[in-house]
Every structure is written in C-alpha cells, then in structure tokens.
Design an enzyme around this catalytic site. Structure first.
Site, mmCIF file in Angstrom:
data_model
loop_
_atom_site.group_PDB
_atom_site.id
_atom_site.type_symbol
_atom_site.label_atom_id
_atom_site.label_comp_id
_atom_site.label_asym_id
_atom_site.label_seq_id
_atom_site.Cartn_x
_atom_site.Cartn_y
_atom_site.Cartn_z
ATOM 1 C CG HIS A 161 4.121 -17.511 1.799
ATOM 2 N ND1 HIS A 161 4.787 -16.418 1.306
ATOM 3 C CD2 HIS A 161 3.877 -17.239 3.102
ATOM 4 C CE1 HIS A 161 4.933 -15.517 2.256
ATOM 5 N NE2 HIS A 161 4.392 -15.997 3.364
ATOM 6 C CG ASP A 162 5.660 -16.628 -2.317
ATOM 7 O OD1 ASP A 162 5.160 -16.767 -3.448
ATOM 8 O OD2 ASP A 162 5.052 -16.090 -1.375
ATOM 9 N N GLY A 178 8.561 -17.711 4.707
ATOM 10 C CA GLY A 178 8.274 -17.392 3.310
ATOM 11 C C GLY A 178 9.482 -16.896 2.545
#
Length: 265
Positions: A121-122, A139
């Site tokens: 994520h991100d 992440g």
C-alpha cells in the site's frame, strides 16, 4: 471488440474499454476501470477503486486492488492506479493506498512484475521497472524509473530506491539506495554502480566517468557526513547530469539513511 468470457463476473459500475479481453473466471469489481486494450487472463481478480492503463496484460491468479495489508485500514475508498503497457504475471499482488499514506498506490508504465511479486500500500513505482520472482515492496516504498529488483528481494517500508538502481537477488533493503547504485547482501550494502545498466543506455563516457569519480568521493572518504560530502560533490559537478541525479537524491530529504559499502549511513 471487447471480449468478456461467459464465466467472468464484471460487476455493475465497472468500466471495460474497447478491445479489452476478460478471461475465464475473472472477477472485476464495481469501481474498477479497465482502459482500452487491457487483457486479463483466466482467474484474475481486480477489486477496489482501481484503474488499469491501456495495453496492460495481467496473468492468472493475480490479485489487484484488494484490501491493503494494514490493520488500520477501515474500508476507505483509497485508490490503485496502474499505468500502460505493463506485464503483471501470475500471483502478483498490488494493494491500494491508505488514508495515512496519501490514499494512493501508483504504478507507472512499461514495467514487468514477475510471478509472486508484491506492491504494498501507498507505494509509488516509476516506469520501466522490473521486479523479478517474489520481489516484495512493503508499504510507502518509492521506486524510481528503471529500477531492477532481483528474485526474493525485499524493501522495508518508507525506503526509496533511485533511478537505474539494481537490487541483487535475496537482498533485504533497509535504507535508501542511491540512483544507479548496486546493492547486495542479506542486509543490503552498496556494492558499486550499476555500470551495465548505464552502458546499455549509451550514455556519454565522460558522464559515466564523472559519476564514478563522484562515487569514490561520496563513499570512499570518511571526511564529514554523507550529506556534507554530497554538498561538495554537487558543487564540483554542477554540469554533470548523472552526478546531479545522485546528489539531488541524497540532499532532497533530511534525516535519511542510505545503503553504503559499510552498511547504513
């Protein structure tokens, strides 16, 4: 014409562009957007607020856009944006962003994600990137253009890897990797420059020579901190674009640690 197999499930609200092919037993969620020419082979699952750019080809059992592996995630409508002309091979996973990370995971164009690789994520991933089998990004990782990650390598959260860098197989990256750097080891150490990658780009010899000299001043000297040495090297090489790319990367953000020949600095 768009070709959707009779066993595929494309939920109401999904956008499927001209020339897309959705293979057997695929599942495409209601907030997914497939731009023209996207190919989903059999058993691909695409969920969330996900956009996949034109010409991208996704192979069986890839899981794209599902809930991120973050216990703080509470179902917010965060996004995953994948660019054009990527190859996403079997069992690849790509997660959407989180509220704490800017709501967005972004993948660029013309990249190859081999079997089992993972984009957390991100993450922000540039163009012309290669992740070999089972390479993983935690992440909030940033990969610039033309990065190559070897098989079974991994990058710790919040790390940055500069343009043209190469990460050896089974290497664990804990700190930032300079542009054009080459890192190896169970905990990554800087092993030199990615000279093969530089030569393949047909860059002028004098630019590569200047970069090699700058590398020695940055990493073979014990005078001052790395940031202080980068200031000096940047001043001495103001007209050298490759050197500037490296020094800008080092100086761009304060309080960063970098992979060095000795470990983290």
């Amino acid at each position: 014409m768009t070709d959707i197999h009779s066993t595929a499930i494309v939920e109401d609200g999904a956008f499927v562009g001209d020339g897309c092919r959705v293979g057997p037993y695929c599942v495409v969620g209601p907030n997914v957007r497939l731009e023209p020419g996207v190919i989903l082979e059999a058993h691909v699952a695409v969920a969330g607020h996900t956009t996949i750019g034109s010409g991208t080809h996704i192979f069986p059992f890839a899981s794209i856009g599902h809930k991120p592996q973050d216990l703080k995630y509470a179902g917010e409508p965060t996004r995953l944006e994948i660019g054009q002309n990527n190859q996403i091979r079997e069992h690849v996973t790509m997660s959407p962003g989180t509220v704490g990370g800017g709501d967005l995971t972004k993948v660029g164009n013309n990249s190859l994600f081999m079997m089992g690789s993972h984009i957390g994520h991100d993450c922000i991933v540039g163009d012309h990137v290669i992740l070999a089998n089972n390479a993983t990004l935690a992440g909030h990782v940033e990969l610039e253009d033309y990065v190559i990650m070897g098989g079974l390598s991994a990058v710790r959260q919040w790390s940055r890897i500069g343009t043209g860098a190469i990460v050896g197989g089974m290497t664990g990256v804990e700190f930032d990797v300079i542009p054009f750097g080459s890192v190896i080891g169970d905990r990554a150490r800087l092993a030199g420059l990615n000279l093969i990658g530089l030569k393949r780009k047909d860059l002028p010899r004098e630019q590569i020579h200047a970069l090699r000299n700058a590398y020695k001043k940055l990493f073979e000297s014990d005078e001052g901190t790395l940031r202080e040495r980068a200031d000096v090297v940047a001043t001495e090489n103001a007209d050298q674009p490759l050197v500037k790319t490296v020094t800008d990367f080092i100086l761009e953000k304060e309080n960063r640690r970098f992979c060095t020949p000795r470990g983290g600095d």
